[in-house]
Motif scaffolding. Sequence first.
Motif, PDB file in Angstrom:
ATOM      1  N   GLN A   1       0.822  -1.209   0.000  1.00 43.98           N
ATOM      2  CA  GLN A   1       0.000   0.000   0.000  1.00 43.98           C
ATOM      3  C   GLN A   1       0.861   1.267   0.000  1.00 43.98           C
ATOM      4  O   GLN A   1       1.922   1.291   0.616  1.00 43.98           O
ATOM      5  CB  GLN A   1      -0.902   0.017   1.242  1.00 43.98           C
ATOM      6  N   PRO A   2       0.383   2.337  -0.635  1.00 47.87           N
ATOM      7  CA  PRO A   2       1.137   3.587  -0.647  1.00 47.87           C
ATOM      8  C   PRO A   2       1.130   4.318   0.694  1.00 47.87           C
ATOM      9  O   PRO A   2       1.854   5.294   0.853  1.00 47.87           O
ATOM     10  CB  PRO A   2       0.446   4.427  -1.727  1.00 47.87           C
ATOM     11  N   ASP A   3       0.392   3.850   1.672  1.00 48.28           N
ATOM     12  CA  ASP A   3       0.371   4.541   2.963  1.00 48.28           C
ATOM     13  C   ASP A   3       1.539   4.147   3.875  1.00 48.28           C
ATOM     14  O   ASP A   3       1.625   4.621   5.007  1.00 48.28           O
ATOM     15  CB  ASP A   3      -0.965   4.339   3.679  1.00 48.28           C
ATOM     16  N   LEU A   4       2.459   3.313   3.389  1.00 52.26           N
ATOM     17  CA  LEU A   4       3.646   2.994   4.183  1.00 52.26           C
ATOM     18  C   LEU A   4       4.560   4.210   4.262  1.00 52.26           C
ATOM     19  O   LEU A   4       4.788   4.898   3.267  1.00 52.26           O
ATOM     20  CB  LEU A   4       4.433   1.840   3.550  1.00 52.26           C
TER      21      LEU A   4
ATOM     22  N   ALA B   1      10.339   4.876   6.161  1.00 53.83           N
ATOM     23  CA  ALA B   1      11.069   3.877   6.947  1.00 53.83           C
ATOM     24  C   ALA B   1      10.459   2.482   6.769  1.00 53.83           C
ATOM     25  O   ALA B   1      11.178   1.482   6.743  1.00 53.83           O
ATOM     26  CB  ALA B   1      11.075   4.265   8.422  1.00 53.83           C
ATOM     27  N   ASP B   2       9.138   2.416   6.627  1.00 52.76           N
ATOM     28  CA  ASP B   2       8.473   1.128   6.423  1.00 52.76           C
ATOM     29  C   ASP B   2       8.807   0.559   5.048  1.00 52.76           C
ATOM     30  O   ASP B   2       9.007  -0.648   4.898  1.00 52.76           O
ATOM     31  CB  ASP B   2       6.962   1.269   6.583  1.00 52.76           C
ATOM     32  N   ARG B   3       8.861   1.428   4.043  1.00 51.71           N
ATOM     33  CA  ARG B   3       9.264   0.967   2.709  1.00 51.71           C
ATOM     34  C   ARG B   3      10.701   0.463   2.744  1.00 51.71           C
ATOM     35  O   ARG B   3      11.031  -0.544   2.103  1.00 51.71           O
ATOM     36  CB  ARG B   3       9.121   2.085   1.671  1.00 51.71           C
TER      37      ARG B   3
ATOM     38  N   ARG C   1      13.265  -9.124  -6.224  1.00 51.52           N
ATOM     39  CA  ARG C   1      13.445  -7.777  -6.797  1.00 51.52           C
ATOM     40  C   ARG C   1      12.539  -6.840  -6.027  1.00 51.52           C
ATOM     41  O   ARG C   1      11.468  -7.239  -5.565  1.00 51.52           O
ATOM     42  CB  ARG C   1      13.065  -7.769  -8.266  1.00 51.52           C
ATOM     43  N   HIS C   2      12.934  -5.587  -5.921  1.00 53.63           N
ATOM     44  CA  HIS C   2      12.127  -4.621  -5.169  1.00 53.63           C
ATOM     45  C   HIS C   2      12.376  -3.229  -5.713  1.00 53.63           C
ATOM     46  O   HIS C   2      13.498  -2.874  -6.062  1.00 53.63           O
ATOM     47  CB  HIS C   2      12.464  -4.698  -3.671  1.00 53.63           C
ATOM     48  N   ARG C   3      11.283  -2.464  -5.798  1.00 56.57           N
ATOM     49  CA  ARG C   3      11.437  -1.070  -6.251  1.00 56.57           C
ATOM     50  C   ARG C   3      10.264  -0.233  -5.766  1.00 56.57           C
ATOM     51  O   ARG C   3       9.135  -0.714  -5.624  1.00 56.57           O
ATOM     52  CB  ARG C   3      11.563  -0.992  -7.760  1.00 56.57           C
ATOM     53  N   SER C   4      10.562   1.021  -5.492  1.00 53.12           N
ATOM     54  CA  SER C   4       9.525   1.988  -5.124  1.00 53.12           C
ATOM     55  C   SER C   4       9.163   2.780  -6.360  1.00 53.12           C
ATOM     56  O   SER C   4      10.025   3.121  -7.170  1.00 53.12           O
ATOM     57  CB  SER C   4      10.022   2.922  -4.019  1.00 53.12           C
ATOM     58  N   THR C   5       7.886   3.088  -6.491  1.00 56.37           N
ATOM     59  CA  THR C   5       7.374   3.820  -7.644  1.00 56.37           C
ATOM     60  C   THR C   5       6.432   4.909  -7.154  1.00 56.37           C
ATOM     61  O   THR C   5       5.759   4.732  -6.143  1.00 56.37           O
ATOM     62  CB  THR C   5       6.588   2.858  -8.567  1.00 56.37           C
TER      63      THR C   5
ATOM     64  N   GLU D   1       1.668   8.984  -3.044  1.00 55.33           N
ATOM     65  CA  GLU D   1       1.347   7.923  -4.004  1.00 55.33           C
ATOM     66  C   GLU D   1       2.488   6.915  -4.156  1.00 55.33           C
ATOM     67  O   GLU D   1       2.386   5.967  -4.921  1.00 55.33           O
ATOM     68  CB  GLU D   1       1.025   8.540  -5.370  1.00 55.33           C
ATOM     69  N   ARG D   2       3.581   7.105  -3.431  1.00 55.25           N
ATOM     70  CA  ARG D   2       4.741   6.225  -3.549  1.00 55.25           C
ATOM     71  C   ARG D   2       4.442   4.886  -2.893  1.00 55.25           C
ATOM     72  O   ARG D   2       3.908   4.808  -1.798  1.00 55.25           O
ATOM     73  CB  ARG D   2       5.967   6.872  -2.911  1.00 55.25           C
ATOM     74  N   PHE D   3       4.776   3.808  -3.594  1.00 55.05           N
ATOM     75  CA  PHE D   3       4.558   2.460  -3.063  1.00 55.05           C
ATOM     76  C   PHE D   3       5.690   1.555  -3.531  1.00 55.05           C
ATOM     77  O   PHE D   3       6.419   1.866  -4.455  1.00 55.05           O
ATOM     78  CB  PHE D   3       3.194   1.905  -3.498  1.00 55.05           C
ATOM     79  N   ILE D   4       5.823   0.417  -2.861  1.00 61.32           N
ATOM     80  CA  ILE D   4       6.870  -0.528  -3.185  1.00 61.32           C
ATOM     81  C   ILE D   4       6.265  -1.799  -3.765  1.00 61.32           C
ATOM     82  O   ILE D   4       5.213  -2.256  -3.318  1.00 61.32           O
ATOM     83  CB  ILE D   4       7.758  -0.847  -1.970  1.00 61.32           C
ATOM     84  N   THR D   5       6.945  -2.330  -4.758  1.00 65.27           N
ATOM     85  CA  THR D   5       6.554  -3.580  -5.384  1.00 65.27           C
ATOM     86  C   THR D   5       7.726  -4.549  -5.290  1.00 65.27           C
ATOM     87  O   THR D   5       8.865  -4.164  -5.544  1.00 65.27           O
ATOM     88  CB  THR D   5       6.194  -3.371  -6.868  1.00 65.27           C
TER      89      THR D   5
END
Length: 103
Positions: free
Chosen positions: A62-65, A68-70, A83-87, A92-96
Amino acid sequence: GQGLGRRSSGSVTPVAVSAVRLLEGVGLGCVSVPEEKLLRRNVEERIQDFLASSTEQELAFQPDLAKADRALVHTLAQRHGLRHRSTGKGSERFITVSKREGG
């Protein structure tokens, strides 16, 4: 007498709760568990479920992280070889995270 029961002879001693180990995040003990510990456990559990799934290839958080949580998600994803990336930007920033090829 002042006791309990038909003959008022039963004990009126208050019952005390015995000291038992409470599970973290469950029942009365949840207020003493630091939020970051619960978050870490929840993220780790979600990543483990994701790794065990044969159908999921990508997992978006969720983008509400908070930032520090991301960062925690990045660390745990790296530890598990994902693999991991923030977008996105700002709120609106979230991690996948995603599985690597052949993994």
